[in-house]
Design an enzyme around this catalytic site. Structure first.
Site, short mmCIF file in Angstrom:
data_model
loop_
_atom_site.label_atom_id
_atom_site.label_comp_id
_atom_site.label_asym_id
_atom_site.label_seq_id
_atom_site.Cartn_x
_atom_site.Cartn_y
_atom_site.Cartn_z
N TYR A 60 15.66 4.50 -50.85
CA TYR A 60 15.19 3.23 -51.42
C TYR A 60 16.28 2.16 -51.44
O TYR A 60 16.23 1.25 -52.27
CB TYR A 60 14.66 3.47 -52.84
CG TYR A 60 13.27 4.08 -52.89
CD1 TYR A 60 12.18 3.43 -52.29
CD2 TYR A 60 13.02 5.28 -53.56
CE1 TYR A 60 10.89 3.97 -52.35
CE2 TYR A 60 11.73 5.82 -53.62
CZ TYR A 60 10.67 5.16 -53.02
OH TYR A 60 9.40 5.68 -53.08
N PHE A 68 13.81 -2.53 -61.39
CA PHE A 68 13.19 -1.22 -61.59
C PHE A 68 13.90 -0.09 -60.84
O PHE A 68 13.50 1.07 -60.94
CB PHE A 68 11.70 -1.25 -61.21
CG PHE A 68 11.44 -1.64 -59.76
CD1 PHE A 68 11.53 -0.71 -58.73
CD2 PHE A 68 11.08 -2.95 -59.44
CE1 PHE A 68 11.29 -1.08 -57.41
CE2 PHE A 68 10.84 -3.33 -58.11
CZ PHE A 68 10.95 -2.39 -57.10
N ARG A 96 -0.49 3.55 -44.34
CA ARG A 96 -0.35 2.58 -45.44
C ARG A 96 -1.73 2.15 -45.96
O ARG A 96 -1.92 1.95 -47.15
CB ARG A 96 0.43 1.34 -44.97
CG ARG A 96 1.86 1.62 -44.58
CD ARG A 96 2.84 1.60 -45.72
NE ARG A 96 3.00 0.31 -46.34
CZ ARG A 96 3.87 0.07 -47.33
NH1 ARG A 96 4.63 1.06 -47.81
NH2 ARG A 96 3.98 -1.12 -47.85
N THR A 102 0.59 -1.05 -53.50
CA THR A 102 1.65 -0.48 -54.34
C THR A 102 1.19 -0.32 -55.79
O THR A 102 1.45 0.70 -56.42
CB THR A 102 2.91 -1.38 -54.27
OG1 THR A 102 3.28 -1.53 -52.90
CG2 THR A 102 4.07 -0.77 -55.04
N ARG A 113 -4.05 5.77 -53.72
CA ARG A 113 -3.64 5.17 -55.00
C ARG A 113 -4.83 4.59 -55.75
O ARG A 113 -4.89 4.66 -56.98
CB ARG A 113 -2.58 4.10 -54.76
CG ARG A 113 -1.22 4.68 -54.36
CD ARG A 113 -0.28 3.58 -53.88
NE ARG A 113 1.06 4.06 -53.59
CZ ARG A 113 1.96 3.33 -52.90
NH1 ARG A 113 1.62 2.14 -52.43
NH2 ARG A 113 3.17 3.81 -52.68
N ASN A 123 2.74 6.00 -58.78
CA ASN A 123 1.71 5.76 -57.76
C ASN A 123 1.59 6.88 -56.71
O ASN A 123 1.13 6.67 -55.60
CB ASN A 123 1.88 4.37 -57.12
CG ASN A 123 3.20 4.19 -56.42
OD1 ASN A 123 4.00 5.12 -56.34
ND2 ASN A 123 3.45 3.00 -55.90
N1 UDP Z 1 8.06 0.22 -57.80
C1 UDP Z 1 8.11 0.07 -59.19
N2 UDP Z 1 7.95 -1.18 -59.73
C2 UDP Z 1 7.73 -2.27 -58.95
C3 UDP Z 1 7.68 -2.12 -57.55
C4 UDP Z 1 7.84 -0.86 -57.01
O1 UDP Z 1 8.30 1.04 -59.91
O2 UDP Z 1 7.59 -3.38 -59.49
C5 UDP Z 1 8.21 1.56 -57.21
C6 UDP Z 1 6.87 2.17 -56.80
O3 UDP Z 1 6.94 3.59 -57.02
C7 UDP Z 1 6.83 1.87 -55.31
C8 UDP Z 1 8.30 2.05 -54.93
O4 UDP Z 1 9.01 1.48 -56.05
O5 UDP Z 1 5.97 2.75 -54.62
C9 UDP Z 1 8.73 1.36 -53.66
O6 UDP Z 1 8.37 0.00 -53.73
P1 UDP Z 1 7.72 -0.71 -52.45
O7 UDP Z 1 7.67 -2.17 -52.75
O8 UDP Z 1 8.45 -0.28 -51.22
O9 UDP Z 1 6.22 -0.16 -52.49
P2 UDP Z 1 5.46 0.88 -51.51
O10 UDP Z 1 6.02 0.68 -50.12
O11 UDP Z 1 5.72 2.27 -52.05
O12 UDP Z 1 4.01 0.50 -51.61
MG MG Z 2 8.00 0.67 -49.45
#
Ligand code: UDP
Ligand code: MG
Length: 160
Positions: A60, A68, A96, A102, A113, A123
Site C-alpha cells: 500500500y 488512514f 475490479r 471501495t 463489496r 471491505n
Molecule cells: N481505505 C480506508 N479508508 C479510506 C480509503 C481506503 O480504510 O478512506 C482502505 C480500504 O480498505 C481500501 C484500501 O484502503 O480498500 C485501499 O484503498 P484504495 O483507494 O486503493 O481502494 P481499493 O483499490 O481497495 O478499492
Molecule cells: Mg487500490
C-alpha cells in the site's frame, strides 16, 4: 500460420486478488473465490498467509501519506489473508467490477463489496488497479514456484 491462441495471449492480464482478514474471519473465503471462478478467470496462485507489517506497507506504499494508512496496515496484518493470482483477458478491470466500489455502501448490489460489506475500512477484498500493479503485487505476495500455469478444460467453452 494463424495462431489464435498466441494472438489472444497478448491481452491476457494477471491480477492480484486478496481476501482481507475480515473476509477470512467472516467465513467468506469460498464465496469470494467462487465469484472469480464462476466468471471464468484462471486461478494461478492461492495461499493463506499472515502478512508481515513491512509487506503490507510495501503493498500500500502509494497510500503512505493518507491519514488512514496506519489503520489500514493494522487491518491488513490483523489476521491471515488469502492471496490469489488470477489470469484472463481484461482480468484487471473485470475483477475490479466484480469487487465493486471501495466504499461498500456505494458498491452496486451484485458486487462482492456491495453484497458482503458495509464499511470502507472492512471491505473484505483487494484487487489490483492496473495490469502493471497486478504484476507488481503478484511479485510481492508470491515466491517463484508458487504460481502455476495450467490449461483449464473449460477454455474452449469460454471463448469462441
Ligand atoms: N481505505 C480506508 N479508508 C479510506 C480509503 C481506503 O480504510 O478512506 C482502505 C480500504 O480498505 C481500501 C484500501 O484502503 O480498500 C485501499 O484503498 P484504495 O483507494 O486503493 O481502494 P481499493 O483499490 O481497495 O478499492
Ligand atoms: Mg487500490
Amino acid at each position: 500460420i494463424f495462431l489464435p491462441h498466441l494472438v489472444a495471449s497478448l491481452e491476457v492480464e494477471q491480477t492480484y486478488i486478496m481476501v482481507k482478514p475480515d473476509g477470512v474471519q467472516r467465513g467468506l473465503v469460498g464465496e469470494i473465490i467462487s465469484r472469480f471462478e464462476k466468471k471464468g478467470f484462471k486461478l494461478t496462485g492461492l495461499k493463506l498467509f499472515q502478512c508481515p507489517k513491512e509487506l503490507a506497507e510495501e503493498h500500500y506504499k502509494d497510500l503512505q501519506s493518507k491519514p488512514f494508512f496506519p489503520k489500514l496496515i493494522q487491518y491488513i496484518t490483523s489476521g491471515p489473508v488469502v492471496c490469489m493470482a488470477w489470469e484472463g483477458v481484461g482480468a484487471v478491470a473485470s475483477a475490479r467490477k466484480l469487487i465493486g466500489a471501495t466504499n461498500p455502501l456505494q458498491a452496486e448490489p451484485g458486487t462482492i463489496r456491495g453484497d458482503l460489506a458495509v464499511q470502507t475500512g472492512r471491505n473484505v477484498v483487494h484487487g489490483s488497479d492496473s495490469p502493471e500493479n497486478g504484476k507488481r503485487e503478484i511479485g510481492l505476495w508470491f515466491k517463484e514456484g508458487e504460481i502455476c500455469d495450467w490449461i483449464p478444460v473449460q477454455e474452449p467453452w469460454l471463448r469462441e
